[in-house]
Motif scaffolding. Structure first.
Motif, PDB file in Angstrom:
ATOM      1  N   ASP A  49      -5.149  27.802   0.859  1.00 10.51           N
ATOM      2  CA  ASP A  49      -5.755  27.577   2.174  1.00 10.51           C
ATOM      3  C   ASP A  49      -7.272  27.438   2.050  1.00 10.51           C
ATOM      4  O   ASP A  49      -7.877  26.605   2.719  1.00 10.51           O
ATOM      5  N   ASP A  50      -7.888  28.255   1.191  1.00  7.72           N
ATOM      6  CA  ASP A  50      -9.336  28.155   0.971  1.00  7.72           C
ATOM      7  C   ASP A  50      -9.696  26.793   0.381  1.00  7.72           C
ATOM      8  O   ASP A  50     -10.700  26.179   0.758  1.00  7.72           O
ATOM      9  N   GLN A  51      -8.899  26.320  -0.545  1.00  7.97           N
ATOM     10  CA  GLN A  51      -9.172  25.017  -1.168  1.00  7.97           C
ATOM     11  C   GLN A  51      -9.047  23.887  -0.151  1.00  7.97           C
ATOM     12  O   GLN A  51      -9.859  22.973  -0.130  1.00  7.97           O
ATOM     13  N   LYS A  52      -8.028  23.961   0.703  1.00  6.37           N
ATOM     14  CA  LYS A  52      -7.852  22.931   1.732  1.00  6.37           C
ATOM     15  C   LYS A  52      -9.019  22.937   2.711  1.00  6.37           C
ATOM     16  O   LYS A  52      -9.520  21.893   3.113  1.00  6.37           O
ATOM     17  N   GLN A  53      -9.460  24.131   3.091  1.00  7.29           N
ATOM     18  CA  GLN A  53     -10.586  24.241   4.016  1.00  7.29           C
ATOM     19  C   GLN A  53     -11.866  23.684   3.387  1.00  7.29           C
ATOM     20  O   GLN A  53     -12.614  22.954   4.042  1.00  7.29           O
ATOM     21  N   ARG A  54     -12.107  24.004   2.140  1.00 10.29           N
ATOM     22  CA  ARG A  54     -13.291  23.506   1.444  1.00 10.29           C
ATOM     23  C   ARG A  54     -13.230  21.980   1.294  1.00 10.29           C
ATOM     24  O   ARG A  54     -14.232  21.281   1.443  1.00 10.29           O
TER      25      ARG A  54
ATOM     26  N   THR B  59     -11.652  19.897   3.305  1.00 14.16           N
ATOM     27  CA  THR B  59     -11.883  19.335   4.635  1.00 14.16           C
ATOM     28  C   THR B  59     -13.368  19.337   4.974  1.00 14.16           C
ATOM     29  O   THR B  59     -13.901  18.360   5.506  1.00 14.16           O
ATOM     30  N   GLN B  60     -14.066  20.426   4.650  1.00 13.69           N
ATOM     31  CA  GLN B  60     -15.503  20.504   4.895  1.00 13.69           C
ATOM     32  C   GLN B  60     -16.265  19.468   4.066  1.00 13.69           C
ATOM     33  O   GLN B  60     -17.201  18.832   4.552  1.00 13.69           O
ATOM     34  N   LEU B  61     -15.838  19.308   2.816  1.00 11.09           N
ATOM     35  CA  LEU B  61     -16.482  18.322   1.949  1.00 11.09           C
ATOM     36  C   LEU B  61     -16.283  16.908   2.489  1.00 11.09           C
ATOM     37  O   LEU B  61     -17.221  16.108   2.524  1.00 11.09           O
ATOM     38  N   GLU B  62     -15.081  16.601   2.927  1.00 14.02           N
ATOM     39  CA  GLU B  62     -14.820  15.277   3.493  1.00 14.02           C
ATOM     40  C   GLU B  62     -15.665  15.034   4.742  1.00 14.02           C
ATOM     41  O   GLU B  62     -16.182  13.931   4.947  1.00 14.02           O
ATOM     42  N   ALA B  63     -15.823  16.057   5.574  1.00 10.67           N
ATOM     43  CA  ALA B  63     -16.645  15.924   6.776  1.00 10.67           C
ATOM     44  C   ALA B  63     -18.109  15.688   6.411  1.00 10.67           C
ATOM     45  O   ALA B  63     -18.791  14.859   7.033  1.00 10.67           O
ATOM     46  N   ARG B  64     -18.609  16.383   5.403  1.00 11.03           N
ATOM     47  CA  ARG B  64     -19.995  16.189   4.969  1.00 11.03           C
ATOM     48  C   ARG B  64     -20.201  14.791   4.381  1.00 11.03           C
ATOM     49  O   ARG B  64     -21.226  14.151   4.626  1.00 11.03           O
ATOM     50  N   ILE B  65     -19.219  14.311   3.626  1.00  8.36           N
ATOM     51  CA  ILE B  65     -19.318  12.957   3.054  1.00  8.36           C
ATOM     52  C   ILE B  65     -19.339  11.918   4.167  1.00  8.36           C
ATOM     53  O   ILE B  65     -20.136  10.974   4.148  1.00  8.36           O
ATOM     54  N   GLU B  66     -18.479  12.078   5.144  1.00  4.74           N
ATOM     55  CA  GLU B  66     -18.433  11.136   6.270  1.00  4.74           C
ATOM     56  C   GLU B  66     -19.745  11.148   7.051  1.00  4.74           C
ATOM     57  O   GLU B  66     -20.265  10.105   7.439  1.00  4.74           O
ATOM     58  N   ALA B  67     -20.302  12.338   7.280  1.00  4.25           N
ATOM     59  CA  ALA B  67     -21.579  12.441   7.995  1.00  4.25           C
ATOM     60  C   ALA B  67     -22.697  11.778   7.195  1.00  4.25           C
ATOM     61  O   ALA B  67     -23.561  11.096   7.761  1.00  4.25           O
TER      62      ALA B  67
END
Length: 117
Positions: A7-12, A14-22
């Motif tokens: 779950d921690d890996q999935k959350q991290r 998801t956060q990384l993908e959001a930062r890349i998109e931003a």
């Protein structure tokens, strides 16, 4: 160090993908602003060149006709004014062309944004 759960890996991730998109969005908007200012500079120089060339051509024709006919500088003044008028006409045409392009780009951006929503 505590063990990393799935779950921690999935959350991290998801956060990384959001930062890349931003970051991608920020880069795209930054590039558009630089291109827009560059386009405005090109437009300004284009209009200056059109005005000066109209004046120069009118002056040259008027001077040539005055020299050819041996007249007072009536043709010089007349053709310089005609060159000025032609330069202003071409500048206005260029401005209308750029305005139409800008309006079309804005309409396209609005349509693209509406499609995404």
């Amino acid at each position: 160090m505590p063990p990393v759960t799935e779950d921690d890996q999935k959350q991290r991730l998801t956060q990384l993908e959001a930062r890349i998109e931003a970051a991608k969005k920020a880069r795209e908007t930054g590039t558009k602003r630089a291109d827009a200012s560059h386009a405005q500079g090109e437009l300004a120089w284009r209009m200056v060149i059109e005005m000066v060339s109209g004046l120069g051509i009118g002056f040259g024709i008027g001077f040539g006709l005055d020299s050819l006919f041996g007249t007072i500088p009536i043709f010089l003044v007349l053709f310089t004014l005609l060159g000025l008028a032609a330069g202003v006409n071409v500048m206005l045409r260029s401005a209308r062309e750029i305005q139409a392009k800008t309006e079309a780009d804005a309409a396209k951006a609005t349509a693209d944004r509406d499609e995404r929503d």
